[in-house]
Design a protein around this motif. Structure first.
Motif, PDB file in Angstrom:
ATOM      1  N   LEU A   1       0.793  -0.953   0.052  1.00 17.20           N
ATOM      2  CA  LEU A   1       0.095   0.125  -0.042  1.00 17.20           C
ATOM      3  C   LEU A   1       0.946   1.215  -0.073  1.00 17.20           C
ATOM      4  CD1 LEU A   1      -3.033   0.763   0.281  1.00 17.20           C
ATOM      5  CD2 LEU A   1      -2.885   0.864   2.763  1.00 17.20           C
ATOM      6  N   LYS A   2       0.607   1.942  -1.052  1.00 19.90           N
ATOM      7  CA  LYS A   2       1.560   3.203  -1.345  1.00 19.90           C
ATOM      8  C   LYS A   2       0.766   4.403  -0.693  1.00 19.90           C
ATOM      9  CE  LYS A   2       3.967   6.331  -4.563  1.00 19.90           C
ATOM     10  NZ  LYS A   2       4.237   6.582  -5.879  1.00 19.90           N
ATOM     11  N   VAL A   3       1.173   5.048   0.308  1.00 19.95           N
ATOM     12  CA  VAL A   3       0.475   6.156   1.094  1.00 19.95           C
ATOM     13  C   VAL A   3       1.597   7.420   0.922  1.00 19.95           C
ATOM     14  CG1 VAL A   3      -0.363   7.184   3.261  1.00 19.95           C
ATOM     15  CG2 VAL A   3      -0.605   4.621   2.734  1.00 19.95           C
ATOM     16  N   GLU A   4       0.730   8.325   0.226  1.00 17.41           N
ATOM     17  CA  GLU A   4       1.408   9.663  -0.050  1.00 17.41           C
ATOM     18  C   GLU A   4       0.826  10.828   0.594  1.00 17.41           C
ATOM     19  OE1 GLU A   4       1.943  12.508  -4.028  1.00 17.41           O
ATOM     20  OE2 GLU A   4       1.672  10.424  -4.110  1.00 17.41           O
ATOM     21  N   ARG A   5       1.431  11.273   1.716  1.00 18.45           N
ATOM     22  CA  ARG A   5       0.807  12.261   2.723  1.00 18.45           C
ATOM     23  C   ARG A   5       1.271  13.595   2.646  1.00 18.45           C
ATOM     24  NH1 ARG A   5       1.633  11.433   9.067  1.00 18.45           N
ATOM     25  NH2 ARG A   5       0.481   9.526   8.519  1.00 18.45           N
ATOM     26  N   MET A   6       0.221  14.742   2.482  1.00 19.61           N
ATOM     27  CA  MET A   6       0.541  15.992   2.621  1.00 19.61           C
ATOM     28  C   MET A   6       0.155  16.333   3.962  1.00 19.61           C
ATOM     29  SD  MET A   6       1.932  17.484   0.083  1.00 19.61           S
ATOM     30  CE  MET A   6       2.026  18.793   1.240  1.00 19.61           C
ATOM     31  N   ALA A   7       1.197  16.981   4.912  1.00 20.80           N
ATOM     32  CA  ALA A   7       0.670  17.416   6.085  1.00 20.80           C
ATOM     33  C   ALA A   7       0.672  18.930   6.271  1.00 20.80           C
ATOM     34  CB  ALA A   7       1.401  16.964   7.242  1.00 20.80           C
ATOM     35  N   PHE A   8      -0.245  19.399   6.917  1.00 23.11           N
ATOM     36  CA  PHE A   8      -0.388  21.048   6.919  1.00 23.11           C
ATOM     37  C   PHE A   8      -0.366  21.699   8.363  1.00 23.11           C
ATOM     38  CE2 PHE A   8      -2.433  19.313   3.478  1.00 23.11           C
ATOM     39  CZ  PHE A   8      -2.219  20.278   2.040  1.00 23.11           C
ATOM     40  N   THR A   9       0.345  22.841   8.537  1.00 21.98           N
ATOM     41  CA  THR A   9       0.370  23.446   9.639  1.00 21.98           C
ATOM     42  C   THR A   9      -0.860  24.362   9.612  1.00 21.98           C
ATOM     43  OG1 THR A   9       1.866  24.799   8.665  1.00 21.98           O
ATOM     44  CG2 THR A   9       2.396  23.987  10.912  1.00 21.98           C
ATOM     45  N   TYR A  10      -0.991  25.443  10.592  1.00 20.91           N
ATOM     46  CA  TYR A  10      -1.838  26.533  10.626  1.00 20.91           C
ATOM     47  C   TYR A  10      -1.989  27.148   9.006  1.00 20.91           C
ATOM     48  CZ  TYR A  10      -1.655  26.115  15.379  1.00 20.91           C
ATOM     49  OH  TYR A  10      -1.473  25.364  16.805  1.00 20.91           O
ATOM     50  N   HIS A  11      -3.362  27.624   8.736  1.00 22.76           N
ATOM     51  CA  HIS A  11      -3.712  28.414   7.651  1.00 22.76           C
ATOM     52  C   HIS A  11      -3.199  27.280   6.438  1.00 22.76           C
ATOM     53  CE1 HIS A  11      -4.446  31.390  10.124  1.00 22.76           C
ATOM     54  NE2 HIS A  11      -3.591  32.081  10.099  1.00 22.76           N
TER      55      HIS A  11
ATOM     56  N   THR B   1      -0.907  25.719   5.387  1.00 18.82           N
ATOM     57  CA  THR B   1       0.624  25.711   4.929  1.00 18.82           C
ATOM     58  C   THR B   1       0.905  24.307   4.752  1.00 18.82           C
ATOM     59  OG1 THR B   1       0.608  27.960   5.905  1.00 18.82           O
ATOM     60  CG2 THR B   1       2.624  26.847   5.024  1.00 18.82           C
ATOM     61  N   PRO B   2       1.416  24.033   3.562  1.00 21.23           N
ATOM     62  CA  PRO B   2       1.987  22.594   3.474  1.00 21.23           C
ATOM     63  C   PRO B   2       3.419  22.661   4.209  1.00 21.23           C
ATOM     64  CG  PRO B   2       2.198  23.578   1.388  1.00 21.23           C
ATOM     65  CD  PRO B   2       1.469  24.598   2.224  1.00 21.23           C
ATOM     66  N   MET B   3       3.747  21.598   5.072  1.00 18.37           N
ATOM     67  CA  MET B   3       4.963  21.541   5.796  1.00 18.37           C
ATOM     68  C   MET B   3       5.627  20.102   5.692  1.00 18.37           C
ATOM     69  SD  MET B   3       6.533  23.730   7.623  1.00 18.37           S
ATOM     70  CE  MET B   3       6.484  25.381   7.789  1.00 18.37           C
ATOM     71  N   GLU B   4       5.116  19.044   5.069  1.00 16.41           N
ATOM     72  CA  GLU B   4       5.660  17.880   5.036  1.00 16.41           C
ATOM     73  C   GLU B   4       4.992  17.109   4.092  1.00 16.41           C
ATOM     74  OE1 GLU B   4       6.264  14.130   8.084  1.00 16.41           O
ATOM     75  OE2 GLU B   4       4.214  14.526   7.335  1.00 16.41           O
ATOM     76  N   TRP B   5       5.865  16.553   3.057  1.00 17.69           N
ATOM     77  CA  TRP B   5       5.424  15.433   2.006  1.00 17.69           C
ATOM     78  C   TRP B   5       6.082  14.256   2.452  1.00 17.69           C
ATOM     79  CZ3 TRP B   5       7.498  14.497  -3.262  1.00 17.69           C
ATOM     80  CH2 TRP B   5       6.584  13.938  -4.171  1.00 17.69           C
ATOM     81  N   ARG B   6       5.283  13.082   2.552  1.00 14.76           N
ATOM     82  CA  ARG B   6       5.619  12.233   3.070  1.00 14.76           C
ATOM     83  C   ARG B   6       5.154  10.866   2.148  1.00 14.76           C
ATOM     84  NH1 ARG B   6       5.116   9.799   9.078  1.00 14.76           N
ATOM     85  NH2 ARG B   6       5.762  11.690   9.685  1.00 14.76           N
ATOM     86  N   ILE B   7       6.172   9.982   1.581  1.00 17.20           N
ATOM     87  CA  ILE B   7       5.703   8.944   0.701  1.00 17.20           C
ATOM     88  C   ILE B   7       5.989   7.445   1.499  1.00 17.20           C
ATOM     89  CG2 ILE B   7       5.918   7.628  -1.301  1.00 17.20           C
ATOM     90  CD1 ILE B   7       6.467  10.406  -2.546  1.00 17.20           C
ATOM     91  N   GLY B   8       5.114   6.849   1.916  1.00 19.58           N
ATOM     92  CA  GLY B   8       5.190   5.646   2.661  1.00 19.58           C
ATOM     93  C   GLY B   8       4.673   4.480   1.701  1.00 19.58           C
TER      94      GLY B   8
END
Lengths: 263, 263
Positions: free
Chosen positions: B230-240, B242-249
């Motif tokens: 299972l390929k999981v591509e995650r974009m995580a955001f802070t306040y407002h 704002t993208p702060m992390e790109w994670r591919i697992g």
DNA sequence: CAGTGGTCTAGACCACACT
DNA sequence: GTGTGGTCTAGACCACTGC
């Protein structure tokens, strides 16, 4: 309204100390109102798409203030059981609305501009009435051997067969379901369940895995046995968390992906 | 408080007609309060784990009624930015709490009784500071070539390597991040981001696919190249947002599954 | 005990939809 | 205009926490 009674003829909330000895099982008024509204929904007093009484009417019926009704309705609206429309009223939610169609289908195109996002072409393979295999009976809360329907279908997007699904439904609740009826209906399946069987899917839970396809899935989706597929196992529930559908699907994910929002 | 101004010294809501000509961009008072509180959160006026002022204090500060503050705080609590604790106060949410640890990790054991549900063993492979490849720069909202960190790691459950991840972080915000620091910290990664870098992940989005592993993934997860993952591509955001992390697992799903609640 | 969030009420006014 | 949901206020009381 006394606390912890299911219903009551008049509001005693401000008259009696609500919480002398029952502190353990205290439940706020608006939760009790919520339960009463839910009961009416489940009983079919108001049908999907129908307006429910106005907040003032409900307040009068339950002998509470409008603000308390509001809080109960707010929660039901957040759970998608009701839909509020300013100026018009509050309505029983339905899967038939354009706005919420395919609420539970999370497979999105990688390139929304070039690939269709809309409803898929549906091909019903068959719809059989069977005695529930043990595993099916268990997850649907039936006795082993009770009647169930098994629906198999393929969904295609842009002419590409993309989803193969195996759907299990309790026989008693879906009496009269046939492949012909499924094929004749152009609405989403859950919309038909509402209008034809009075069953509204309220909540679902999906378990995802990566798998390789079986031989018959290879046939239906026209893929090789080395193509990894997303296996999606869905339990869907009606009111009061009653399981009403078990669905096992396999998705092609070469041009689409399963999108999930984490909050 | 006038409508559609970002801040105001006194409450004019009941004095001035709020909506003579600005009907198009009307925004309710509690939304404005919510925005102000959010601003204080983002500015770090209150840190994760800290209590924020009581509802009455906030009401006094913003010159609105306590009920209006309550509605603003209610929404922020539902979005997991704040946590209410009856009798104690309202606190800035944090990933460090036992209760909400691994809020974003949806991989659950098939047999919860026999397999561990708790935190995984983490092995940091490396942590490199690089100039952002175009694709990374784009999703993180950086200019191509700006500094980024690339963290690679393996998570094991019950001694079985199960997740391989590639994590991209903006270089400016995470200045000083090293493999050693990551290895030394026993808390969840997002808890360290809060305390060490003042960055709180608030929301995320995941895209899932079924794939076959590349050669190096086979090595790290000790699987054959025919094992679907299972390929999981995650974009995580802070306040407002704002993208702060790109994670591919990539996840092994032979003894675990990705669990998703649909509401 | 005092202070916090949680519930409930009553009443006013606004925005929106229909007629 | 009338009726609906949406916002805002003010005040009362309850439940929980910690001193």
């Amino acid at each position: 309204m006394t606390v912890n009674t299911t219903l009551l003829p008049e509001n005693t909330a401000t008259l009696a100390p609500p919480n002398a000895a029952v502190s353990a099982s205290f439940s706020p008024l608006y939760q009790q109102i919520k339960a009463l509204v839910l009961q009416s929904l489940q009983a079919g007093e108001w049908k999907p798409g129908d307006p429910i009484p106005s907040e003032f009417e409900l307040a009068a019926r339950y002998k509470v203030s409008q603000g308390t009704v509001r809080k109960a309705v707010d929660e039901l609206a957040k759970e998608h059981l009701l839909v509020r429309r300013q100026g018009k009223g509050t309505f029983v939610a339905t899967h038939a609305e354009q706005q919420v169609q395919f609420r539970f289908l999370k497979l999105k195109p990688d390139n929304p501009q070039s690939d269709s996002q809309g409803p898929a072409d549906r091909q019903i393979i068959d719809c059989k009435r069977l005695r529930a295999p043990p595993a099916v009976a268990q997850v649907l809360g039936l006795r082993s051997g009770e009647a169930v329907f098994q629906v198999r279908r393929v969904l295609s997007f842009d002419k590409v067969p993309t989803i193969f699904e195996d759907i299990w439904l309790p026989g008693a609740a879906f009496k009269g379901l046939t492949a012909e009826r499924l094929r004749a209906d152009t609405r989403p399946m859950y919309a038909m369940f509402e209008s034809d069987f009075g069953i509204r899917m309220v909540r679902a839970q999906e378990r995802l895995r990566a798998v390789l396809p079986s031989a018959d899935v290879c046939e239906w989706l026209k893929v090789t046995s080395e193509t990894p597929l997303l296996k999606v196992e869905r339990m869907a529930f009606t009111y009061h968390n009653t399981p009403m559908e078990w669905r096992i699907g396999v998705y092609r994910t070469d041009n689409r992906h399963y999108l999930n929002e984490l909050n």
